[in-house]
Design an enzyme around this catalytic site. Structure first.
Site, PDB file in Angstrom:
ATOM      1  N   THR A   1       0.856  -1.179   0.000  1.00  0.00           N
ATOM      2  CA  THR A   1       0.000   0.000   0.000  1.00  0.00           C
ATOM      3  C   THR A   1       0.896   1.233   0.000  1.00  0.00           C
ATOM      4  O   THR A   1       2.121   1.134  -0.048  1.00  0.00           O
ATOM      5  CB  THR A   1      -0.910   0.021   1.239  1.00  0.00           C
ATOM      6  OG1 THR A   1      -0.131   0.379   2.399  1.00  0.00           O
ATOM      7  CG2 THR A   1      -1.552  -1.339   1.477  1.00  0.00           C
ATOM      8  N   CYS A   2       0.275   2.393   0.085  1.00  0.00           N
ATOM      9  CA  CYS A   2       1.061   3.621   0.045  1.00  0.00           C
ATOM     10  C   CYS A   2       1.871   3.837   1.317  1.00  0.00           C
ATOM     11  O   CYS A   2       2.814   4.631   1.320  1.00  0.00           O
ATOM     12  CB  CYS A   2       0.155   4.825  -0.205  1.00  0.00           C
ATOM     13  SG  CYS A   2      -1.162   4.988   1.005  1.00  0.00           S
ATOM     14  N   ASN A   3       1.513   3.159   2.399  1.00  0.00           N
ATOM     15  CA  ASN A   3       2.308   3.373   3.618  1.00  0.00           C
ATOM     16  C   ASN A   3       2.779   2.088   4.277  1.00  0.00           C
ATOM     17  O   ASN A   3       3.134   2.092   5.455  1.00  0.00           O
ATOM     18  CB  ASN A   3       1.550   4.251   4.631  1.00  0.00           C
ATOM     19  CG  ASN A   3       0.208   3.652   5.020  1.00  0.00           C
ATOM     20  OD1 ASN A   3      -0.099   2.511   4.683  1.00  0.00           O
ATOM     21  ND2 ASN A   3      -0.582   4.427   5.731  1.00  0.00           N
TER      22      ASN A   3
ATOM     23  N   GLY B   1      -8.909   4.124  -8.882  1.00  0.00           N
ATOM     24  CA  GLY B   1      -8.988   2.944  -8.037  1.00  0.00           C
ATOM     25  C   GLY B   1      -9.737   3.201  -6.746  1.00  0.00           C
ATOM     26  O   GLY B   1     -10.538   4.138  -6.631  1.00  0.00           O
ATOM     27  N   SER B   2      -9.453   2.357  -5.738  1.00  0.00           N
ATOM     28  CA  SER B   2     -10.187   2.441  -4.470  1.00  0.00           C
ATOM     29  C   SER B   2      -9.956   3.774  -3.765  1.00  0.00           C
ATOM     30  O   SER B   2     -10.882   4.351  -3.190  1.00  0.00           O
ATOM     31  CB  SER B   2      -9.763   1.284  -3.561  1.00  0.00           C
ATOM     32  OG  SER B   2      -8.363   1.310  -3.327  1.00  0.00           O
TER      33      SER B   2
ATOM     34  N   SER C   1      -2.243   1.770  11.323  1.00  0.00           N
ATOM     35  CA  SER C   1      -2.238   2.712  10.202  1.00  0.00           C
ATOM     36  C   SER C   1      -1.708   4.076  10.609  1.00  0.00           C
ATOM     37  O   SER C   1      -1.695   4.434  11.795  1.00  0.00           O
ATOM     38  CB  SER C   1      -3.660   2.875   9.644  1.00  0.00           C
ATOM     39  OG  SER C   1      -4.138   1.664   9.117  1.00  0.00           O
TER      40      SER C   1
END
EC number: 1.2.1.70
Length: 411
Positions: free
Chosen positions: A47-49, A186-187, A107
């Site tokens: 994912t991005c992180n 996308g999402s 997160s």
């Protein structure tokens, strides 16, 4: 357990290192699935992180060595500090970590909703998932639903998109006058568009390098931007949100400099792609205020302690349940073996009875024999599961071999 995990997240390295790994996730997985690797399954959560590899394999140290070798070979330019920062999980800690990640507890924005879909997509998109990994991920997703249903964790944090837009809006006027440009379909794009609509954005345009903008516009209140119209869309935008997450820069410093006059108002760019969509030098363009993931992370609100504690309690109970079930599976071959052994004896006696007695009498004998065998086998079956959970199943296997001549191979 033969499940391991290794990875890095926003806790350990900057977003550009995570992006470099995420872009090569498929190649890294391919490297790990070489013949004779001892690896039965791999799921990459990119994912991005965060970038994490969940692996079903034989041997802890050999597996970790293979993971790190695959990363160094596939991403040779990766910052050595990022490689050194990899965290490894084994046994129960793998379960705890994935359940916390999927529940939004690990997160950047505690309680974010995007991670659930990302974990689900990682499982659905994996062609190298093994049955144990599938069960692990499915149980993690079930746990995340319980957290969402029984806690207020979602209100303890806000989505990455929402926090990023909050930072960007300091550069904007009233939302009904804002012309927003979203890069991606996308999402994340769906989340961003929903948030912009909720805020009352005056106009929302969407660009996709894969040509999906038109289809996206059919189900969302946006204007599609074709590749040829990207420069004009950037020139007209009051806000850009980059969230496609696909390899290849979309928004470059040259593009912005060519489309926006020096005297134009500052353009806020919210980069939710972790640097994948946005050129690394864009932040140095005077006309741009770049809102990066690192900046978003530094702007997070304080978590609501009670909601987080409740979510952790759910994770703790879910981990215990998962381990209870999985450890009981180890006993299945031994239980099956003893039941098969006894069943053969019972069926032979039933066959003999059918030859000696009337059908009615033979049927009564069969029912009686099966009822007695089930009653006798209940306690050994339960005991086998208990021994499996305490790591003492070898004693049970030895007893089967000694008393009945039954050989059960250890898994």
């Amino acid at each position: 357990m033969s499940l391991f995990a290794a990875g890095v997240s926003h806790h350990h390295v900057p977003s550009d290192s995570i992006s470099a790994l995420a872009c090569r996730a498929d190649e890294i997985v391919s490297q790990l699935r070489q013949p004779d690797s001892g690896i039965s399954g791999v799921v990459a959560l990119a994912t991005c992180n965060r970038f994490e590899l969940y692996v079903d394999a034989d041997g802890f140290h050999s597996t970790v060595d293979r993971i790190m070798a695959a990363i160094r070979q596939t991403v040779p330019g990766l910052d050595p500090a990022a490689t050194d920062a990899f965290v490894v999980y084994a046994g129960q800690t793998v379960v705890e970590h994935l359940f916390e990640v999927t529940g939004g507890l690990d997160s950047m924005v505690v309680g974010e909703v995007e991670i659930i879909g990302q974990v689900r997509d990682a499982l659905a998109g994996s062609t190298t998932v093994s049955p144990p990994l599938r069960r692990l991920f499915q149980h993690a997703l079930t746990t995340s639903k319980a957290i969402a249903s029984h806690t207020d964790l979602g209100s303890a944090g806000r989505s990455l998109a929402s926090v990023g837009l909050d930072l960007a809006c300091t550069r904007l006027g009233t939302w009904d006058q804002v012309n927003a440009l979203v890069l991606g379909t996308g999402s994340y794009a769906r989340v961003v568009v929903a948030d912009l609509v909720r805020r009352g954005a005056g106009s929302i345009s969407v660009h996709s390098r894969t040509g999906q903008a038109g289809r996206f516009a059919e189900s969302h209140p946006v204007h599609p931007v074709e590749p040829a119209g990207l420069a004009a869309a950037v020139a007209a935008a009051d806000l850009v949100v980059a969230c496609s997450g696909q390899a290849g820069e979309i928004l470059t410093a040259d593009l912005v400099a060519a489309t926006r006059a020096p005297e134009a108002t500052i353009l806020p760019v919210v980069d939710l792609s972790g640097g994948i969509d946005v050129a690394s030098d864009l932040g140095r363009v005077p006309q741009v205020d770049l809102v990066t993931l690192d900046r978003i992370g530094a702007s997070m609100p304080a978590e609501q302690t009670n909601a987080v504690a409740d979510a952790h309690d759910i994770v703790t109970r879910a981990v215990a349940t998962y381990l209870h079930v999985e450890e009981g599976r180890v006993a299945s071959p031994a239980v099956t073996a003893i039941r098969s052994h006894v069943s053969q004896i019972i069926e032979q006696e039933i066959e003999n009875a059918s030859k000696q007695y009337s059908p009615e009498t033979a049927e009564a004998i069969a029912r009686s024999l099966r009822r007695v065998s089930n009653a006798l086998l209940h306690t050994p079956s339960v005991r086998a599961a208990e021994l499996a959970r305490t790591g003492e199943l070898d004693d049970f296997r030895h007893a089967l071999h000694t008393l009945f001549g039954i050989t059960v191979e250890a898994p």
